[in-house]
Design a protein around this motif. Structure first.
Motif, PDB file in Angstrom:
ATOM      1  N   LYS A   1       7.533  10.073  -4.878  1.00 50.30           N
ATOM      2  CA  LYS A   1       7.496   8.957  -5.820  1.00 50.30           C
ATOM      3  C   LYS A   1       8.158   7.757  -5.158  1.00 50.30           C
ATOM      4  O   LYS A   1       9.258   7.860  -4.622  1.00 50.30           O
ATOM      5  N   TYR A   2       7.482   6.625  -5.218  1.00 51.35           N
ATOM      6  CA  TYR A   2       7.985   5.391  -4.621  1.00 51.35           C
ATOM      7  C   TYR A   2       7.860   4.255  -5.617  1.00 51.35           C
ATOM      8  O   TYR A   2       6.947   4.236  -6.437  1.00 51.35           O
ATOM      9  N   VAL A   3       8.794   3.311  -5.533  1.00 52.65           N
ATOM     10  CA  VAL A   3       8.717   2.073  -6.304  1.00 52.65           C
ATOM     11  C   VAL A   3       8.764   0.939  -5.289  1.00 52.65           C
ATOM     12  O   VAL A   3       9.655   0.890  -4.443  1.00 52.65           O
ATOM     13  N   THR A   4       7.795   0.035  -5.368  1.00 52.96           N
ATOM     14  CA  THR A   4       7.745  -1.113  -4.472  1.00 52.96           C
ATOM     15  C   THR A   4       7.709  -2.371  -5.324  1.00 52.96           C
ATOM     16  O   THR A   4       6.939  -2.455  -6.275  1.00 52.96           O
ATOM     17  N   TYR A   5       8.574  -3.341  -4.962  1.00 50.26           N
ATOM     18  CA  TYR A   5       8.584  -4.589  -5.716  1.00 50.26           C
ATOM     19  C   TYR A   5       9.046  -5.743  -4.829  1.00 50.26           C
ATOM     20  O   TYR A   5       9.835  -5.549  -3.918  1.00 50.26           O
ATOM     21  N   PRO A   6       8.540  -6.952  -5.118  1.00 55.01           N
ATOM     22  CA  PRO A   6       8.999  -8.135  -4.381  1.00 55.01           C
ATOM     23  C   PRO A   6      10.336  -8.608  -4.948  1.00 55.01           C
ATOM     24  O   PRO A   6      10.590  -8.492  -6.148  1.00 55.01           O
ATOM     25  N   ALA A   7      11.170  -9.125  -4.061  1.00 50.83           N
ATOM     26  CA  ALA A   7      12.499  -9.571  -4.483  1.00 50.83           C
ATOM     27  C   ALA A   7      13.021 -10.605  -3.503  1.00 50.83           C
ATOM     28  O   ALA A   7      12.395 -10.890  -2.492  1.00 50.83           O
TER      29      ALA A   7
END
Length: 81
Positions: A33-39
């Motif tokens: 399980k992965y979470v990818t987000y711009p920041a």
């Protein structure tokens, strides 16, 4: 991208160079399980660094230790946009 085979001091230097830049954060939550987000990399401190997610409604972890990069739990890359 910051690679996991670095030392803590070289990871701190790489993170310092990305300060106040747009980045992509990829978190390994385990069990594929992965979470990818711009920041935006908002703060660099001696033990941790903080990110400001672009989504104002984001509920999740926004501060990370350098050892999390070393062990591969967190990956950050500079956003090309």
């Amino acid at each position: 991208m910051i690679k996991a085979d670095n030392t803590i001091s070289s990871i701190k230097q790489c993170v310092r160079e990305l300060s106040n830049n747009r980045i992509i954060v990829k978190l390994n939550l385990g069990r594929n399980k992965y979470v990818t987000y711009p920041a935006t990399l908002s703060g660099v401190y001696p033990s941790i660094f903080t990110v400001q997610p672009e989504d104002a409604n984001f509920i999740g972890k926004t501060s990370f230790s350098y050892s999390e990069i070393l062990c591969g739990r967190v990956r950050i890359t500079k956003d090309i946009k």
